[in-house]
Design an enzyme around this catalytic site. Structure first.
Site, PDB file in Angstrom:
ATOM      1  N   HIS A 415       0.821  -1.213   0.000  1.00 51.53           N
ATOM      2  CA  HIS A 415       0.000   0.000   0.000  1.00 51.53           C
ATOM      3  C   HIS A 415       0.852   1.259   0.000  1.00 51.53           C
ATOM      4  O   HIS A 415       0.623   2.202  -0.779  1.00 51.53           O
ATOM      5  CB  HIS A 415      -0.942  -0.007   1.213  1.00 51.53           C
ATOM      6  CG  HIS A 415      -1.752   1.237   1.348  1.00 51.53           C
ATOM      7  ND1 HIS A 415      -1.327   2.322   2.088  1.00 51.53           N
ATOM      8  CD2 HIS A 415      -2.925   1.595   0.802  1.00 51.53           C
ATOM      9  CE1 HIS A 415      -2.220   3.278   2.006  1.00 51.53           C
ATOM     10  NE2 HIS A 415      -3.217   2.863   1.229  1.00 51.53           N
ATOM     11  N   ARG A 505      30.072  -3.116 -16.568  1.00 52.19           N
ATOM     12  CA  ARG A 505      31.098  -3.575 -15.627  1.00 52.19           C
ATOM     13  C   ARG A 505      30.596  -4.743 -14.781  1.00 52.19           C
ATOM     14  O   ARG A 505      29.604  -4.623 -14.066  1.00 52.19           O
ATOM     15  CB  ARG A 505      31.507  -2.430 -14.702  1.00 52.19           C
ATOM     16  CG  ARG A 505      32.140  -1.237 -15.408  1.00 52.19           C
ATOM     17  CD  ARG A 505      32.615  -0.227 -14.369  1.00 52.19           C
ATOM     18  NE  ARG A 505      33.295   0.916 -14.964  1.00 52.19           N
ATOM     19  CZ  ARG A 505      32.728   2.097 -15.180  1.00 52.19           C
ATOM     20  NH1 ARG A 505      31.453   2.275 -14.865  1.00 52.19           N
ATOM     21  NH2 ARG A 505      33.412   3.093 -15.718  1.00 52.19           N
ATOM     22  N   ARG A 573      32.429  -6.091 -20.176  1.00 52.46           N
ATOM     23  CA  ARG A 573      33.825  -6.354 -19.838  1.00 52.46           C
ATOM     24  C   ARG A 573      33.886  -7.478 -18.813  1.00 52.46           C
ATOM     25  O   ARG A 573      33.220  -7.427 -17.780  1.00 52.46           O
ATOM     26  CB  ARG A 573      34.489  -5.088 -19.266  1.00 52.46           C
ATOM     27  CG  ARG A 573      35.992  -5.274 -19.025  1.00 52.46           C
ATOM     28  CD  ARG A 573      36.619  -3.983 -18.532  1.00 52.46           C
ATOM     29  NE  ARG A 573      36.167  -3.636 -17.189  1.00 52.46           N
ATOM     30  CZ  ARG A 573      36.438  -2.476 -16.581  1.00 52.46           C
ATOM     31  NH1 ARG A 573      37.136  -1.557 -17.216  1.00 52.46           N
ATOM     32  NH2 ARG A 573      35.998  -2.237 -15.368  1.00 52.46           N
ATOM     33  N   GLU A 675      44.335  -0.803 -23.535  1.00 53.59           N
ATOM     34  CA  GLU A 675      44.699  -0.022 -22.356  1.00 53.59           C
ATOM     35  C   GLU A 675      46.171  -0.216 -21.975  1.00 53.59           C
ATOM     36  O   GLU A 675      46.628   0.306 -20.961  1.00 53.59           O
ATOM     37  CB  GLU A 675      43.794  -0.403 -21.177  1.00 53.59           C
ATOM     38  CG  GLU A 675      43.771  -1.904 -20.874  1.00 53.59           C
ATOM     39  CD  GLU A 675      42.671  -2.291 -19.901  1.00 53.59           C
ATOM     40  OE1 GLU A 675      42.177  -1.400 -19.187  1.00 53.59           O
ATOM     41  OE2 GLU A 675      42.311  -3.483 -19.844  1.00 53.59           O
ATOM     42  N   GLY A 696      40.642   1.878 -23.130  1.00 51.22           N
ATOM     43  CA  GLY A 696      40.567   2.183 -21.699  1.00 51.22           C
ATOM     44  C   GLY A 696      41.539   3.307 -21.398  1.00 51.22           C
ATOM     45  O   GLY A 696      42.714   3.056 -21.103  1.00 51.22           O
ATOM     46  N   SER A 697      41.059   4.533 -21.495  1.00 50.78           N
ATOM     47  CA  SER A 697      41.974   5.680 -21.442  1.00 50.78           C
ATOM     48  C   SER A 697      42.621   5.859 -20.073  1.00 50.78           C
ATOM     49  O   SER A 697      43.725   6.405 -19.971  1.00 50.78           O
ATOM     50  CB  SER A 697      41.234   6.968 -21.847  1.00 50.78           C
ATOM     51  OG  SER A 697      40.107   7.181 -21.032  1.00 50.78           O
ATOM     52  N   ASP A 699      43.803   3.438 -17.852  1.00 49.40           N
ATOM     53  CA  ASP A 699      45.002   2.604 -17.732  1.00 49.40           C
ATOM     54  C   ASP A 699      46.023   2.919 -18.827  1.00 49.40           C
ATOM     55  O   ASP A 699      47.239   2.850 -18.598  1.00 49.40           O
ATOM     56  CB  ASP A 699      44.630   1.121 -17.772  1.00 49.40           C
ATOM     57  CG  ASP A 699      44.070   0.633 -16.436  1.00 49.40           C
ATOM     58  OD1 ASP A 699      43.949   1.473 -15.518  1.00 49.40           O
ATOM     59  OD2 ASP A 699      43.736  -0.557 -16.316  1.00 49.40           O
ATOM     60  N   CYS A 749      35.894   3.693 -23.749  1.00 50.73           N
ATOM     61  CA  CYS A 749      35.016   3.544 -22.589  1.00 50.73           C
ATOM     62  C   CYS A 749      35.650   4.110 -21.328  1.00 50.73           C
ATOM     63  O   CYS A 749      35.112   3.956 -20.237  1.00 50.73           O
ATOM     64  CB  CYS A 749      34.647   2.080 -22.377  1.00 50.73           C
ATOM     65  SG  CYS A 749      36.059   1.005 -22.027  1.00 50.73           S
TER      66      CYS A 749
END
Length: 803
Positions: A415, A505, A573, A675, A696-697, A699, A749
């Site tokens: 409710h 992820r 990933r 990466e 993977g910018s 790393d 990403c």
């Protein structure tokens, strides 16, 4: 004397009869006439008419008496409202219906009993107001329902009680708010053969997600016994999601159902609550096949009505047959304007007092008023936060003036949840200890903005509301995808203009939905640490096969994200925890080495083929295979992280193929994270074994510049030390060029495009295929990319004039 027909059986009714018998009863007639032939079971019954209701009130003088009692009523005076409402109900219940009306009801009851080959048939007696369940106005459940009614005398009393419930405090207040005249609305009473769900189970079905408005899912909530315990919030239900396009169960959450409502014989009450054994509490209230049957029926009903629907069902414990017992239009999410995206965000988080299931996605703050009885509602002040055990219609006059609601009990179809959703008030239900931990006068903030779990924080915390008009937002040539971690937010985020998910992820699902190291689950019977074993036993209750728990929970999390964006690509990933992060999972320390620098240690691809971790990786593969094959979500793609060498890539792909995930089979695409500098330097070789790259910018920046972002901030670097560094950009340029040469997809990403709009425009200039962003930056970055693409087009056009 009755001038018009006072009784209709369901087979005589259709949706055109709403003025005569109200929305609920007309809908039952509509389904009985059109959907039974399609295999949907509807229990038979009959309905009294609106004209019979007016005849009762006019011929007995009740209408004049009710008008006099309600004369000069101020609904804001809650105490006076309750007093007058109670007085009206008492006189209706005490007044006998006219003889000819009584005879018609008894005649219909005897006919229904004879059809069911029972002398005094057990029936459900429900209300159906003629202005109820309209597309723009519905407060379902305002009136009473009476279950397990047997015998003519009890039936007539139940009909009067049903009519009297048209004058509860809530119903009176609602009509005043909607500017309905009290006597322009009539009440039809539905009398329907009971389904012995007291021996089985019952629940509700929505053909639209109740929190986000996502239309491609069927939501089913179910409990053991009669369904009143769910509405009243006494029992938290099991929850199932079925994905409409594939007809598969994508999520299943079982609750602990400690009581059930059953028939009561020989006493004053017709029903009672009885305890369920500890072993029985955790059993599913529906089988998977029953869930799928209900979902199929729900989709047929939605197709017939051509609108999202709110249904009730019952499972007969004697025959094991399912029945649909009510159907009405869904009137909250289906009415929302989806062209405006509204996001509530806390400016800062405080100390959590309690948490529970969130209703809606808003935030509210105010002074708490802990109130455990509806008799005290006159003490409630506008803008306060209502804190209680659970609510029923008697609470509604103050619910609509509260800034937020917190209950100890209930699920998303109780409710409190239904009413707060309709009112647009943030509500957290099922906190268990909210009324014990929150004190009257205590400033609190109630947040439903973070997904399925809602939180109550100490103090009035600042928050903001972001509204974005997406009506005329043009789509850029560059694909704009999203980074998604939380399955609970996937349906909501799917409404943001997007081209799919560039990064889903796994770590969030494992960390928050599973919480246990996969090897600890695989080796559960051999664990030596008893405290760890107890934690695992508590979390995996009902799962004898602990490894299967990992597979099922992981598949559900992946499935919810993948379904939300179907049929667009969702790039998943594989798990990329570092050793120190894996060690923090329950039981993890026994399986993880201590590394000096986990950032460049045992992570990503190197784990998957290691004999130490291979059994755990196979569980991941099983979960992904379940999503693609059993759930039918073939839009799911796979992304391999931290793949140092081409040989690693080949080895991981071989293992995946052995576990049912073969590249190219059933359209499966496998990408690799770019990466590590080696991914760029040997890009041509990586192109031969993968379908594309996802940059993977984060790393890549660290490993290009020799920076460890986990170092604690002691390292100071002269010049640019983020993604915009020239060396990093050169590597990205080179990768895009190579990918284009070999016709491989290339996207990004990493965090860079979300943090730096100028970095995103650089990627567009280089011709990247897709940019994956955090949801809160999608709109602003899309606008920037549209602008950049126009500039590029214009400059190329100018060059064409000269060359």
């Amino acid at each position: 004397m009755l001038k018009n027909k006072s009784i209709y059986f369901f087979k005589e009714l259709s949706i055109k009869n709403v003025p005569q018998v109200g929305g609920k009863n007309a809908s039952l007639g509509e389904m009985y006439g059109h959907l039974v032939k399609k295999g949907i079971r509807i229990p038979n019954g009959f309905a009294t008419t609106a004209s019979a209701y007016h005849y009762f009130l006019d011929s007995t003088g009740l209408k004049k008496r009710i008008k006099k009692i309600l004369e000069g009523l101020d609904t804001k005076n809650v105490k006076d409202l309750m007093k007058r409402a109670s007085e009206v109900r008492k006189i209706i219940i005490a007044t006998e219906m006219p003889e000819d009306f009584r005879r018609e009801i008894i005649k219909a009851y005897r006919r229904l009993s004879a059809e069911c080959k029972t002398k005094d048939l057990d029936v459900a007696v429900r209300s159906s107001a003629t202005a109820e369940d309209l597309p723009d106005a519905s407060f379902a459940g305002q009136q009473e329902t009476f279950l397990n009614i047997t015998g003519e005398k009890d039936l007539l009393l139940a009909v009067r009680k049903c009519i009297a419930s048209l004058f509860t405090s809530r119903a009176i207040s609602y009509r005043v708010d909607k500017k309905f005249d009290h006597f322009s609305i009539a009440l039809s009473v539905g009398v329907q053969k009971m389904v012995r769900s007291d021996l089985g189970s019952s629940g509700v079905i929505f053909t639209i997600d109740t929190e986000s408005g996502f239309k491609n899912a069927v939501l089913i909530n179910s409990i053991f016994g009669l369904g009143e315990n769910m509405v009243q919030g006494r029992v938290n239900p099991d929850e199932y999601y079925v994905f409409k396009p594939t007809g598969a169960i994508i999520s299943k959450s079982l609750s602990r159902k400690n009581i059930k409502m059953v028939y009561s014989f020989g006493g004053k009450n017709t029903v009672k609550n009885v305890p369920i054994s500890p072993a029985g509490q955790i059993k599913p209230s529906l089988s998977d096949s029953q869930v799928l049957q209900l979902a199929k029926w729900a989709m047929l009903i939605e197709e017939h009505y051509k609108r999202p629907m709110d249904l009730e069902f019952a499972l007969d414990g004697r025959t094991n047959e399912l029945f649909i017992i009510q159907a009405r239009p869904e009137t909250v999410q289906s009415q929302k304007e989806i062209k405006i995206i509204e996001r509530y965000k806390l400016a800062k988080e405080g100390k959590v007092i309690v948490s529970g299931q969130s209703v809606g996605n808003k935030i509210g703050a105010g002074v708490a008023n802990r109130m455990m009885s509806a008799k005290d509602i006159n003490k409630f002040k506008p803008g306060q936060v209502l804190v209680t055990d659970m609510t029923d219609p008697d609470w509604e006059p103050i619910m609509k003036i509260s800034s937020a609601i917190v209950t100890d009990k209930g699920g998303r179809t109780c409710h409190a949840a239904i009413v707060s959703r309709e009112l647009g008030i943030p509500c957290v239900v099922g906190t268990e200890k909210g009324s014990l931990r929150i004190k009257t006068g205590q400033p609190v903030t109630v947040s439903c903005a973070g997904g399925e779990e809602g939180f109550v924080y100490e103090g009035k915390l600042p928050f903001k509301i972001e509204k974005t008009d997406i009506k005329d937002l043009p789509r850029p040539k560059t694909k704009i995808m999203m980074n998604i971690a939380e399955p609970d937010m996937a349906f909501t985020n799917s409404f943001i203009p997007n081209d799919g998910v560039g990064l889903a992820r796994l770590e969030f699902i494992i960390n928050n939905y599973i919480k246990i190291h996969p090897l600890a689950l695989l080796n559960y019977n051999h664990l030596k640490d008893q405290s760890v074993k107890k934690q695992i036993a508590r979390l995996t209750i009902g799962h004898q096969d602990k490894a299967q728990y990992f597979v099922d929970r992981l598949a559900q999390g992946i499935g919810m994200i993948t379904a939300a964006f179907y049929p667009k690509d969702v790039i998943l990933r594989l798990s990329d925890f570092k050793t120190n992060e894996y060690a923090n999972l329950i039981g993890g320390q026994a399986y993880e080495p201590v590394e000096a620098n986990p950032m460049i240690g045992w992570r990503g691809a190197s784990r998957y083929y290691s004999p130490l971790f291979l059994p755990a990786f196979k569980l991941e593969c099983r979960a992904i295979k379940k999503v693609r094959d059993e759930m039918g979500l073939n839009n799911l793609k796979i992304l391999i992280p931290f793949c140092r060498t081409v040989e690693e890539g080949k080895l991981v792909e071989e293992i995946m193929a052995e576990n049912g995930l073969k590249r190219g089979q059933k359209g499966l695409e496998i990408y690799v994270m770019a990466e590590i500098p080696s991914n760029v330097i040997l890009a041509e070789k990586f192109c031969r074994i993968f379908d594309g790259f996802s940059i993977g910018s984060n790393d890549l920046t660290q490993l290009t510049l020799g920076i460890d972002r986990d170092s604690g901030g002691t390292l100071k670097v002269a010049g640019v030390s983020n993604e915009k560094n020239e060396a990093v950009k050169e590597l990205i340029k080179q990768l895009i060029k190579t990918a284009k040469k070999y016709r491989r997809k290339v996207g990004i990403c990493g965090q860079g495009p979300s943090d730096f709009p100028d970095f995103a425009t650089f990627l567009v200039e280089e011709g990247i295929d897709s940019i994956s962003l955090n949801p809160d930056t999608v709109i602003s970055t899309t606008l920037a990319i549209n602008k950049k693409e126009k500039e590029i087009k214009r400059s190329r056009g100018l060059l064409g004039l000269f060359f």
